[in-house]
Design a protein around this motif. Structure first.
Motif, PDB file in Angstrom:
ATOM      1  N   MET A  88       0.837  -1.169   0.072  1.00 17.06           N
ATOM      2  CA  MET A  88       0.037  -0.028   0.069  1.00 17.06           C
ATOM      3  C   MET A  88       0.982   1.354  -0.082  1.00 17.06           C
ATOM      4  N   LYS A  89       1.829   1.224   0.810  1.00 19.98           N
ATOM      5  CA  LYS A  89       2.739   2.475   0.545  1.00 19.98           C
ATOM      6  C   LYS A  89       3.536   2.579  -0.596  1.00 19.98           C
ATOM      7  N   ASP A  90       3.704   1.704  -1.487  1.00 23.61           N
ATOM      8  CA  ASP A  90       4.368   1.965  -2.583  1.00 23.61           C
ATOM      9  C   ASP A  90       3.449   2.756  -3.279  1.00 23.61           C
ATOM     10  N   SER A  91       2.312   2.857  -3.507  1.00 20.58           N
ATOM     11  CA  SER A  91       1.382   3.915  -4.061  1.00 20.58           C
ATOM     12  C   SER A  91       1.200   5.222  -3.446  1.00 20.58           C
ATOM     13  N   TYR A  92       1.675   5.480  -2.298  1.00 17.74           N
ATOM     14  CA  TYR A  92       1.196   6.655  -1.272  1.00 17.74           C
ATOM     15  C   TYR A  92       1.698   7.821  -1.990  1.00 17.74           C
ATOM     16  N   ASN A 175      -3.664   6.202  -1.453  1.00 20.54           N
ATOM     17  CA  ASN A 175      -3.184   5.290  -1.876  1.00 20.54           C
ATOM     18  C   ASN A 175      -4.045   4.135  -2.524  1.00 20.54           C
ATOM     19  N   VAL A 176      -3.514   2.972  -3.116  1.00 18.09           N
ATOM     20  CA  VAL A 176      -4.422   2.050  -3.671  1.00 18.09           C
ATOM     21  C   VAL A 176      -4.743   1.270  -2.270  1.00 18.09           C
ATOM     22  N   SER A 177      -5.748   0.888  -2.269  1.00 21.01           N
ATOM     23  CA  SER A 177      -6.448   0.267  -0.888  1.00 21.01           C
ATOM     24  C   SER A 177      -6.936  -1.516  -1.201  1.00 21.01           C
ATOM     25  N   TRP A 178      -7.169  -1.615  -2.484  1.00 24.49           N
ATOM     26  CA  TRP A 178      -7.725  -2.967  -2.866  1.00 24.49           C
ATOM     27  C   TRP A 178      -7.387  -3.035  -4.252  1.00 24.49           C
ATOM     28  N   ASN A 222      -0.816  -4.980 -11.332  1.00 17.09           N
ATOM     29  CA  ASN A 222       0.021  -5.475  -9.833  1.00 17.09           C
ATOM     30  C   ASN A 222      -0.965  -5.894  -8.898  1.00 17.09           C
ATOM     31  N   PRO A 223      -0.657  -7.040  -8.280  1.00 13.80           N
ATOM     32  CA  PRO A 223      -1.474  -7.409  -6.971  1.00 13.80           C
ATOM     33  C   PRO A 223      -0.870  -6.749  -5.799  1.00 13.80           C
ATOM     34  N   LEU A 224      -1.922  -6.464  -4.733  1.00 13.06           N
ATOM     35  CA  LEU A 224      -1.578  -5.807  -3.629  1.00 13.06           C
ATOM     36  C   LEU A 224      -1.276  -6.638  -2.399  1.00 13.06           C
ATOM     37  N   ILE A 225      -0.218  -6.440  -1.558  1.00 17.76           N
ATOM     38  CA  ILE A 225      -0.210  -7.338  -0.401  1.00 17.76           C
ATOM     39  C   ILE A 225      -0.148  -6.399   0.755  1.00 17.76           C
ATOM     40  N   PRO A 226      -1.516  -6.755   1.708  1.00 13.20           N
ATOM     41  CA  PRO A 226      -1.483  -6.010   2.940  1.00 13.20           C
ATOM     42  C   PRO A 226      -0.034  -6.459   3.863  1.00 13.20           C
ATOM     43  N   GLU A 227       0.398  -5.516   4.458  1.00 13.62           N
ATOM     44  CA  GLU A 227       1.633  -5.781   5.547  1.00 13.62           C
ATOM     45  C   GLU A 227       1.234  -5.875   6.998  1.00 13.62           C
ATOM     46  N   PRO A 229      -2.006  -5.796  10.316  1.00  9.39           N
ATOM     47  CA  PRO A 229      -3.723  -5.942  10.595  1.00  9.39           C
ATOM     48  C   PRO A 229      -4.317  -4.799  10.196  1.00  9.39           C
ATOM     49  N   GLU A 230      -3.933  -3.711  10.170  1.00  7.87           N
ATOM     50  CA  GLU A 230      -4.839  -2.372   9.639  1.00  7.87           C
ATOM     51  C   GLU A 230      -4.793  -2.483   8.214  1.00  7.87           C
ATOM     52  N   GLU A 231      -3.549  -2.920   7.474  1.00 13.34           N
ATOM     53  CA  GLU A 231      -4.095  -2.896   6.025  1.00 13.34           C
ATOM     54  C   GLU A 231      -5.043  -4.243   5.707  1.00 13.34           C
ATOM     55  N   GLU A 232      -4.782  -5.328   6.587  1.00 12.37           N
ATOM     56  CA  GLU A 232      -5.616  -6.424   6.314  1.00 12.37           C
ATOM     57  C   GLU A 232      -7.197  -5.879   6.177  1.00 12.37           C
ATOM     58  N   GLU A 233      -7.459  -5.261   7.146  1.00 11.77           N
ATOM     59  CA  GLU A 233      -8.816  -4.586   7.298  1.00 11.77           C
ATOM     60  C   GLU A 233      -9.148  -3.629   6.279  1.00 11.77           C
ATOM     61  N   ILE A 234      -8.320  -2.903   5.879  1.00 15.16           N
ATOM     62  CA  ILE A 234      -8.588  -2.118   4.701  1.00 15.16           C
ATOM     63  C   ILE A 234      -8.818  -2.756   3.351  1.00 15.16           C
ATOM     64  N   PHE A 235      -7.886  -3.628   3.038  1.00 15.91           N
ATOM     65  CA  PHE A 235      -8.237  -4.675   2.076  1.00 15.91           C
ATOM     66  C   PHE A 235      -9.335  -5.344   2.107  1.00 15.91           C
ATOM     67  N   LYS A 236      -9.794  -5.850   3.061  1.00 18.42           N
ATOM     68  CA  LYS A 236     -11.070  -6.662   3.513  1.00 18.42           C
ATOM     69  C   LYS A 236     -12.199  -5.589   3.168  1.00 18.42           C
ATOM     70  N   GLN A 237     -12.190  -4.501   3.624  1.00 18.71           N
ATOM     71  CA  GLN A 237     -13.172  -3.464   3.259  1.00 18.71           C
ATOM     72  C   GLN A 237     -13.318  -3.301   1.921  1.00 18.71           C
ATOM     73  N   GLY A 238     -12.259  -3.272   0.930  1.00 16.11           N
ATOM     74  CA  GLY A 238     -12.467  -3.015  -0.361  1.00 16.11           C
ATOM     75  C   GLY A 238     -13.092  -4.054  -0.944  1.00 16.11           C
ATOM     76  N   GLU A 239     -12.968  -5.403  -0.385  1.00 14.99           N
ATOM     77  CA  GLU A 239     -13.859  -6.399  -1.153  1.00 14.99           C
ATOM     78  C   GLU A 239     -15.229  -6.290  -0.832  1.00 14.99           C
ATOM     79  N   LEU A 240     -15.427  -6.182   0.412  1.00 17.51           N
ATOM     80  CA  LEU A 240     -16.963  -5.751   0.873  1.00 17.51           C
ATOM     81  C   LEU A 240     -17.666  -4.569   0.066  1.00 17.51           C
ATOM     82  N   ASN A 241     -16.761  -3.633  -0.264  1.00 13.82           N
ATOM     83  CA  ASN A 241     -17.268  -2.552  -0.945  1.00 13.82           C
ATOM     84  C   ASN A 241     -17.635  -2.865  -2.515  1.00 13.82           C
TER      85      ASN A 241
END
Length: 434
Positions: A88-92, A175-178, A222-227, A229-241
């Motif tokens: 995520m921080k690569d696109s910030y 940044n890219v979140s999902w 490019n795929p996105l890899i959360p690093e 727990p906070e980023e995991e939650e953000i990524f999961k929220q993107g899937e829910l959206n």
């Protein structure tokens, strides 16, 4: 001026007042990614985008520039697995809009009420969202990106400040979140400098899609890899959206009948507007403090000149959003007889691109009201003078709040009743977030 602002704040309903004090809610907290990132001046965002895709600043050269992009097809990945994953921080990115420190740029952003034009902010968010996605997909060995990244959807923009001041610096971060296979969700935040500190103004979620160099077919990203727990939650929220958008689209009133509760609402409105002096289904009477929906609309037309083109020589999506917002604002202002303030933007779907030279027809309709709130739907379409055909390009949804309680909008026809229910659904979704 300050006394006027304080007076206006006191008039706000308690729900929005709580929102103004607490900031936006309903989304996971983003980790701090700002370390080591130098901010970009807002005027350099679009020039960076032109460099990334090799777009010309000269309209006469646009055909040749697009022809040259065809050769970039060979650089596209055949599979997503062939592309290196990103964090995520690569696109910030951080972007500065120095309204306070560079007063010479203020006039472009200034409105007659001595605050910032929100339509201009929409333009900046759209450009930043695209640049963030190009940062996510950047390959160091490629001087130009083979991808054509465009805005597919504005999922939501929620504001936590009523007024954006024209003499204080603004900072955008994002940044890219999902990431899907060919699409990316981007989360952006806008803050404004007050007393030496930046305070939140809005949160925005956009969805971008990647296409081939000619903007014809989807392309892998490019795929996105959360690093964390906070980023995991953000990524999961993107899937829910994504799943929420699918559910909302499936239940659209253009596809499915209203629910039993919604049918009762429509029938109650019908009964309450019948003229009791006659025994007729056609004789209707407007209740007190109400306005027929057919009398709560405004229309506009734009000739789409080359000046408003994007890096792919079609009309810039931010320009379309600005024009739709300004017509929506004017409609809410006319309806409520006072200055409206934007609360939220949601579910802007870019259904088809708008070509340079198009005649763009905009139609804004008040479709739902509740207390001080006005829900406005703006429909945009292009008109082909040769074929005399109209094609829808976008649907925009804006939620405004007026300083005073507004009349109730009343549908008369079945089609207007569906607009009413659709507006009610959008309004209910927004109220959950604030």
């Amino acid at each position: 001026m300050l006394a006027t602002r304080l007076c206006t704040m006191r008039k706000l309903p308690s729900v929005l007042a709580r929102k103004l004090n607490s900031g936006t809610s309903g989304s996971p907290v983003l980790p701090d990614m700002s370390e080591g990132h130098l901010p970009i001046h807002v005027n350099n965002v679009r020039s960076r985008l032109r460099d990334i895709v090799g777009a010309s600043t000269n309209w006469r050269d646009h055909v040749q520039a697009m022809q040259e992009r065809k050769a970039l097809h060979t650089l596209l990945a055949k599979r997503q697995e062939d592309l290196p994953p990103r964090r995520m921080k690569d696109s910030y990115l951080e972007v500065i809009l120095p309204l306070g420190s560079q007063p010479e740029i203020r006039e472009k952003y200034l409105n007659v009420h001595n605050s910032v034009r929100f339509g201009r902010i929409l333009e900046d968010l759209d450009s930043l969202g695209v640049l963030i996605c190009y940062t996510h997909t950047k390959q160091e060995t490629q001087p130009r990106s083979p991808l054509s990244i465009v805005t597919a959807l504005v999922d939501k923009i929620n504001l936590c400040k009523k007024i954006i001041y024209p003499d204080c610096d603004i900072k955008f971060t994002g940044n890219v979140s999902w990431v899907g296979r060919t699409s990316m969700e981007v989360k952006m935040h806008m803050l404004q400098l007050h007393g030496g500190d930046y305070s939140p103004v809005l949160d925005a979620t956009f969805v971008m899609v990647a296409r081939d160099p000619e903007n014809k077919r989807p392309a892998f990203v490019n795929p996105l890899i959360p690093e964390s727990p906070e980023e995991e939650e953000i990524f999961k929220q993107g899937e829910l959206n994504k799943l929420k958008r699918i559910d909302f689209s499936t239940a659209s009133l253009l596809k499915m009948a209203p629910t039993a509760e919604e049918r009762n609402i429509v029938h109650d409105i019908f009964l309450n507007t019948l003229d009791t002096r006659t025994v007729s289904f056609r004789s209707r009477k407007l209740p007190p403090n109400s306005v027929w929906m057919e009398d709560a609309k405004l229309k506009g037309l734009q000739i789409c000149h080359p000046q408003e083109r994007n890096i792919f020589n079609r009309i810039f999506g931010g320009f379309l959003m600005r024009k739709a917002f300004e017509l929506g604002w004017a409609t809410a202002c006319s309806y409520g007889s006072s200055r409206p303030f934007i609360v939220s933007v949601d579910d802007i779907m870019f259904q088809r691109p708008v070509e340079v030279g198009s005649l763009l027809l905009l139609s804004a309709q008040v479709c739902y009201t509740e207390k001080n709130y006005i829900q406005v739907r703006v429909h945009s379409e292009v008109y082909d003078a040769d074929t005399r055909e109209h094609q829808t390009t976008n649907i925009f949804h804006f939620t405004f709040i007026s300083e005073n309680e507004v009349p109730r909008v009343i549908p008369k026809t079945y089609g207007e009743s569906m607009l009413y229910l659709d507006g009610k659904r959008h309004f209910a979704a927004i109220m959950k977030d604030i």
